[in-house]
Design a protein around this motif. Structure first.
Motif, PDB file in Angstrom:
ATOM      1  N   THR A 156       0.833  -1.202   0.000  1.00 53.32           N
ATOM      2  CA  THR A 156       0.000   0.000   0.000  1.00 53.32           C
ATOM      3  C   THR A 156       0.873   1.259   0.000  1.00 53.32           C
ATOM      4  O   THR A 156       2.034   1.206   0.413  1.00 53.32           O
ATOM      5  CB  THR A 156      -0.927   0.029   1.241  1.00 53.32           C
ATOM      6  N   PRO A 157       0.302   2.386  -0.450  1.00 57.95           N
ATOM      7  CA  PRO A 157       1.094   3.633  -0.492  1.00 57.95           C
ATOM      8  C   PRO A 157       1.516   4.089   0.903  1.00 57.95           C
ATOM      9  O   PRO A 157       0.810   3.833   1.884  1.00 57.95           O
ATOM     10  CB  PRO A 157       0.119   4.645  -1.115  1.00 57.95           C
ATOM     11  N   GLU A 158       2.636   4.758   0.977  1.00 61.53           N
ATOM     12  CA  GLU A 158       3.126   5.275   2.260  1.00 61.53           C
ATOM     13  C   GLU A 158       2.108   6.245   2.859  1.00 61.53           C
ATOM     14  O   GLU A 158       1.505   7.046   2.151  1.00 61.53           O
ATOM     15  CB  GLU A 158       4.468   5.997   2.061  1.00 61.53           C
TER      16      GLU A 158
END
Length: 768
Positions: free
Chosen positions: A713-715
């Motif tokens: 998942t994105p930061e």
């Protein structure tokens, strides 16, 4: 001779005599056609009709009446049209026969055409034809036409009033039905059993018990109370108002009973939860001479489903097969529901697939059966199949599917169902809104839950309870108690569910004094009798805070014996507070129980011994588990990434990205060490080397799920992990540190509650 034989029911002999007649005419042929119609042999009647050369209006009327009796209204109207093409003039009896009992809503065009012909031929003043028109228009949901015909009638009788009163009652126009009944009385028309049946049907919708009781008094005065048809209508009225005493008294006093009487009273007891009374009356019914096919099989199957009595359900199923009632759609639906709720999905699916028509009811029954038993994915698959089949879901279907997505914590799925609910027009329904609120709360999205509640146009105790429960599950005691107080201030009376959420929140947050105060107000202010689950919550609260003496005192004073849940609470708290003496007592109580839900009690005791380093005792507990055939429930965690659930167990090696996951864990471990994290090896419950214990802790299921979410998942995006058991103290400490390192919010929903980790702090305040 033919007429005499037909009157006595000797149809075949009458046919022999008819065939031997040297000369036959229309009258004798009409007699034979009428004989076949009355016997139900429409095929022979039609064959004889088709071979006739000279047909009169009587001939046409007889054969039309045969199709009407069989509810084949389209064929009856076709014959009437053919009669007109043959230039045969219909008489009032023909019209009355054609229109009598027409209840096919799709035949409304034919009905209007016949009405036009009645006016054209000047029969609009015939009371018998007008009564039939009023009745047919009522039965085909054209009350406007029925009312117009009624108003234009030059002469009316009791039948005219009865037809329209029953039409109004059937369509929910309660006040119109009762006004017409009073008008009928004022004009001096004598009411019949049909009049009272219609008025009582209207009284059910009126929500006025006193009015129904007045009708009851009028029935006694006019002598109609002894009529079984009227008695059944009155019985139905009392049952719909949950007046069990009045319904039971009336049933006992009725001079004549039929199968409907038994059906109504049995259903009345079943709806009110008086299952023993319903079963007793059903046994009594079996010794009567009433039609066995019309027994209340659906009601009895619903009792078996609700009490999860498979044996009883199978017995009812057998009786339904013997009487061929199992082919009835309502019985088939109830069979699906009973087998699904009893966990016999093979039988449920077999019956479900064999149903002639699969409406929303059986689909919802089998879906909810799977969901209630914890087979959430199977329920969701069936919902997809239902959607593809073009069957419209109702609020009960959505409630089950929302429960499935909540238990799977699939927020994306929940949002899809939310869209379905909006498109289906159920969004304004308070129960659908409450189910959605609960779903968002269980998926960790408390903000969406609160927003849904604020957007509700209507709220009731269910929606308030859903909000209170949402805050309690998320460990926000302040919001839980605030919502409870706002509900009371809004004029809603809290129920046992409201208090259960409040006590749970107090227990999970260590608010012992507040919990005790709310427990006392249940009886002193709100007149509620605490149930076993309320006492269980209080025992849990006292034990969590280490107040074992007070907990034991409460268990001694409560009106029932402590159960598995209570002793398990004691045992878990003994593990936290290292109270071995009371732990042994609680374990003895649990081990002596005939049936245990799972291996939790044995595992807790084993963990207590393991934490104390008493490995011999650990071995004894495990041996006892094996001898009793009890297995430990394996721990697993799952996380939803791009609409797909990824499930992990401890030391999992099966995930295709396991190499990347382990690398991430190793990298995190080094950073955690710098932050001062020290593994709690007391949570590694095996008699092995210390280094091996430390290594095993790193690969607990929730940590694998978190690591996978981090690489997928994105930061900065939040992470939601679900675990089927309670998280251990080491994982709780580790996740706090991880949330600080990665600067993300991590939510873990374990079997007990939500933990919201952010910047190295957990929402539970470490009181869990």
């Amino acid at each position: 001779m033919v007429e005499n034989l037909l009157r006595k029911g000797y149809l075949s002999t009458a046919r022999q005599v008819f065939d031997q007649m040297p000369s036959r005419n229309t009258v004798s042929t009409n007699m034979m056609i009428s004989g076949y119609v009355k016997s139900g042999d429409l095929l022979k009647a039609r064959h004889m009709f088709d071979t006739m050369l000279d047909r009169t209006a009587v001939t046409w009327t007889i054969i039309i009446g045969g199709y009407v009796q069989k509810s084949q209204f389209h064929e009856a109207f076709k014959l009437f049209a053919e009669m007109r093409r043959h230039d045969t003039q219909p008489d009032p009896v023909t019209f009355a026969t054609l229109l009598s009992g027409c209840n096919d809503a799709e035949a409304d065009n034919e009905l209007v055409q016949v009405h036009g012909l009645v006016l054209k031929l000047g029969y609009h003043s015939s009371i018998i034809i007008c009564n039939s028109l009023v009745d047919s228009y009522c039965k085909t949901d054209h009350l406007d036409f029925a009312s117009r015909v009624f108003e234009d009638m030059p002469e009316r009788d009791s039948v005219s009033f009865n037809a329209l009163i029953n039409g109004f009652a059937k369509d929910g126009l309660t006040e119109d039905a009762i006004t017409l009944f009073l008008q009928m009385q004022n004009l001096g028309f004598k009411p019949s059993d049909f009049t009272f049946a219609g008025v009582l049907s209207a009284a059910i919708r009126l929500n006025d018990l006193a009015f129904g009781q007045q009708i009851h008094g009028f029935l006694v005065k006019t002598g109609f109370v002894g009529n079984v048809f009227v008695g059944n209508a009155l019985l139905d009225f009392y049952s719909k108002y949950d007046c069990l005493v009045e319904a039971g008294k009336l049933f006992d006093e009725m001079p004549d009973l039929d199968g409907i009487s038994y059906n109504v009273i049995i259903t009345c007891y079943a709806w009110s939860g008086q299952h023993e009374e319903a079963i007793s009356l059903f046994r009594e019914l079996q010794f009567t001479g009433f039609k066995r096919r019309q027994f209340p099989f659906a009601t009895m199957l619903s009792i078996a489903a609700n009490v999860l009595d498979l044996r009883m359900g199978q017995q009812i199923h057998t009786l339904a097969i013997v009487t061929t009632a199992d082919s009835e759609l309502v019985v088939g639906n109830s069979l699906v529901d009973m087998y699904a709720k009893c966990g016999r999905f093979e039988e449920a699916e077999k019956i479900f697939r064999s149903l002639a028509k699969r409406s929303t009811v059986p689909w919802t029954a089998i879906i909810s059966g799977y969901v209630q038993r914890g087979f959430h994915e199977e329920g969701l698959n069936l919902f997809n199949e239902m959607h593809k089949a073009g069957v419209r879901a109702d609020q009960a279907t959505f409630a089950s599917i929302l429960k499935a997505s909540a238990n799977l914590a699939s927020l994306s799925l929940g949002k899809q169902i939310h869209s379905f609910v909006i498109r289906s027009g159920y969004m304004s329904n308070v129960f659908s809104g409450s189910a959605l609120l609960d779903m968002y709360a269980k998926c960790g999205s408390i903000k969406d839950s609160i927003q849904l509640f604020q957007d509700m146009s209507e709220r009731n105790i269910v929606s308030w309870n859903a909000l209170i429960s949402a805050h309690a599950q998320n460990g926000d005691a302040k919001a839980t108690l605030d919502s409870f107080e706002k509900m009371v201030q809004s004029g809603f009376q809290p129920d046992s569910v409201s208090f259960l959420s409040v006590l749970s929140a107090c227990s999970h947050c260590g608010l012992v004094q507040e919990g005790l105060r709310y427990f006392r107000t249940m009886t002193r202010i709100h007149n509620l009798v605490p149930k076993k689950e309320h006492y269980a919550s209080m025992v849990d609260m006292l034990c969590r805070s280490g107040q074992f003496n007070e907990a034991e005192k409460l268990m001694d004073e409560m009106p029932f014996d402590p159960d598995e849940i209570m002793w398990s609470s004691v045992l878990n708290s003994c593990r936290i507070h290292k109270n071995q003496e009371l732990a042994r007592k609680a374990a003895d109580q649990l081990f002596s129980m005939e049936v245990l839900r799972d291996a939790a009690a044995y595992v807790s005791m084993s963990n207590i011994y393991a934490a104390a380093g008493q490995w011999d005792n650990v071995g004894k507990v495990k041996k006892a588990m094996r001898e009793r055939g009890i297995r430990k429930v394996p721990a697993y965690s799952w996380v939803e990434i791009r609409h797909k659930l990824h499930v992990f167990s401890a030391n999992d090696m099966l995930h295709p990205q396991m190499e990347e996951i382990r690398k991430k864990i190793e990298m995190l471990s080094k950073q955690m060490e710098k932050e001062g994290y020290k593994p709690d090896t007391s949570c590694a419950l095996h008699d092995v080397d210390e280094n091996i214990k430390i290594e095993s802790l790193k690969y607990h299921s929730e940590r694998l799920a978190i690591a996978f979410a981090l690489i997928s998942t994105p930061e900065g995006s939040p992470i939601l992990v679900i675990k089927n058991l309670r998280a251990c103290t080491d994982c709780h400490a580790a996740i706090k540190v991880i949330s600080k390192i990665i600067r993300r919010e991590i939510t873990v929903r374990d079997s007990s509650r939500f933990h919201h980790f952010k910047d190295g702090i957990c929402s539970c305040g470490d009181y869990w």
